[in-house]
Design an enzyme around this catalytic site. Sequence first.
Site, PDB file in Angstrom:
ATOM      1  N   ASP A 314       0.830  -1.206   0.000  1.00 54.17           N
ATOM      2  CA  ASP A 314       0.000   0.000   0.000  1.00 54.17           C
ATOM      3  C   ASP A 314       0.863   1.254   0.000  1.00 54.17           C
ATOM      4  O   ASP A 314       2.027   1.230   0.387  1.00 54.17           O
ATOM      5  CB  ASP A 314      -0.925   0.009   1.218  1.00 54.17           C
ATOM      6  CG  ASP A 314      -0.150   0.034   2.527  1.00 54.17           C
ATOM      7  OD1 ASP A 314       0.850  -0.696   2.633  1.00 54.17           O
ATOM      8  OD2 ASP A 314      -0.546   0.775   3.439  1.00 54.17           O
ATOM      9  N   GLU A 315       0.278   2.361  -0.420  1.00 56.65           N
ATOM     10  CA  GLU A 315       0.861   3.700  -0.305  1.00 56.65           C
ATOM     11  C   GLU A 315       2.311   3.756  -0.779  1.00 56.65           C
ATOM     12  O   GLU A 315       3.151   4.430  -0.183  1.00 56.65           O
ATOM     13  CB  GLU A 315       0.739   4.202   1.146  1.00 56.65           C
ATOM     14  CG  GLU A 315      -0.707   4.383   1.560  1.00 56.65           C
ATOM     15  CD  GLU A 315      -0.880   4.763   3.026  1.00 56.65           C
ATOM     16  OE1 GLU A 315      -1.797   5.552   3.305  1.00 56.65           O
ATOM     17  OE2 GLU A 315      -0.115   4.271   3.873  1.00 56.65           O
TER      18      GLU A 315
END
Length: 509
Positions: A314-315
């Site tokens: 993620d991210e």
Amino acid sequence: MGVSVTGAAPAQAASPSPLDRVVPAPASATASGSPYRITRDTHIRVDDSRESRRIGEYLATVLRPSTGYRLPVTAHGGGGIQLRLTKGPYGAEGYRLDSGSKGVTITAAQPAGLFHGVQTLRQLLPAAVEKDSVQPGPWLVAGATIKDTPRYGWRGAMLDVSRHFFTVDQVKRYVDQLAAYKINKLHLHLSDDQGWRIAIDSWPRLAAYGGSTQVGGGPGGHYTKADYKEIVRYASSRYLEVVPEIDMPGHTNAALASYAELNCDGVAPPLYTGTDVGFSSLCVGKDITYDFVDDVIRELAALTPGKYLHIGGDEAHSTSHEDYVKFMDRVQPLVAKYGKTVVGWHQLTGATPAKGAIAQYWGLDDTSAQEKAQVAKAAQNGTGIVLSPADRIYLDMKYTADTPLGLDWAGLVEVKRSYDWDPGNYLPGAPASAIWGVEAPLWTETITKSADIEYMAFPRLAGVAELGWSPASTHDWEAYKVRLAAQGPRWEALGISYYRSPQVPWPTA
């Protein structure tokens, strides 16, 4: 996990707890006949199997302090509380509970089902049964037949031990609380920008240096391999499977600070104690990156008897899309190489998920249709989906603007909002068969002690457990909030710090 009580306590009501107070709601519960009364003559009768005896001993340790009774665990005789493992239509986690004037019998095909049945039995007894000092009773179990199997096989809770570190005993305390509501996965977020929390022999500075701080500074900490094995063992004794996560290629500053060669420029950044995200990335173009990942996955897989290994994903804002795809194409086969199934945050679906991979969706109700469609397409192509919508079941979101802990980037999440949605139709275009279940993450930027964990998890965690376990037909906020209210005295007896939401009709003292 209890609170000592001194002085005389009022006697329990001489009628059993109602069947409609159990959380998660059983698939079916029918009142029948007279209640059973646990007395000083009650025995816990088990099959002549190690699993049945272990669950019987567990039940005895719950009941002995509050009842003051011996409650011998034996494989002989009849009556009392009986735990039986036998073939039947119960599945891997289902059970049947029959109670009447002569005793209580819990029947299951697998030990996990027997253990879940014991959790239901606890809730059929007065809340004071959870206290760790002798209470007056009486200890009545309503006459009933309960037949119960879970809706979903994945009912998880994630604990972030990277932003703030939590000890083995603190994790065990949370495990006990999760087990009481039939949660069966413990996802441990073991690495992030602020801390690396698991010892890796081949890269020792990860834990020794990368684990030496946390959000806001402070000593941080890490688990030795023996510590991690003890968490896995204890979780397994409560029928929770540990899913370890090493987040990559982003959320990796603790690793980058520990080993300069993992950075594209060969320069190690300083340790990080803030709360920003998206600024770090492993160097996708360097071969040593994959030597590193291979070593970490190999050592972690060897410590983890469960099927799954979470690789985050993620991210990764500092990784180009092209590099992200290249990284995931090289890393996912390493997970399979060491006998595990890939789990990743739903951004994994922007690459090519490995066959059999699971994507954990953490978007919001108003996440773009394009992003939801990308996840749904992966689901149509065989990727399993675990639902963790941030504006529904991220346990670190504030309840209200006045909540002293937590964040609010996904909005304010009161108890009703966290419960009042259906995993079966949440993600447009995803086949129902692709939904593996639900998981409630607890990120710990603002969480520093067990009381903080409990305040943010309870009461919302009970609702997540119900979404994962109970049939869709039982889903009704008005009925649920009454059942939830009955849990309050139980949490107080256990010493659990919880949020007394004004949306819930808690009993007055």
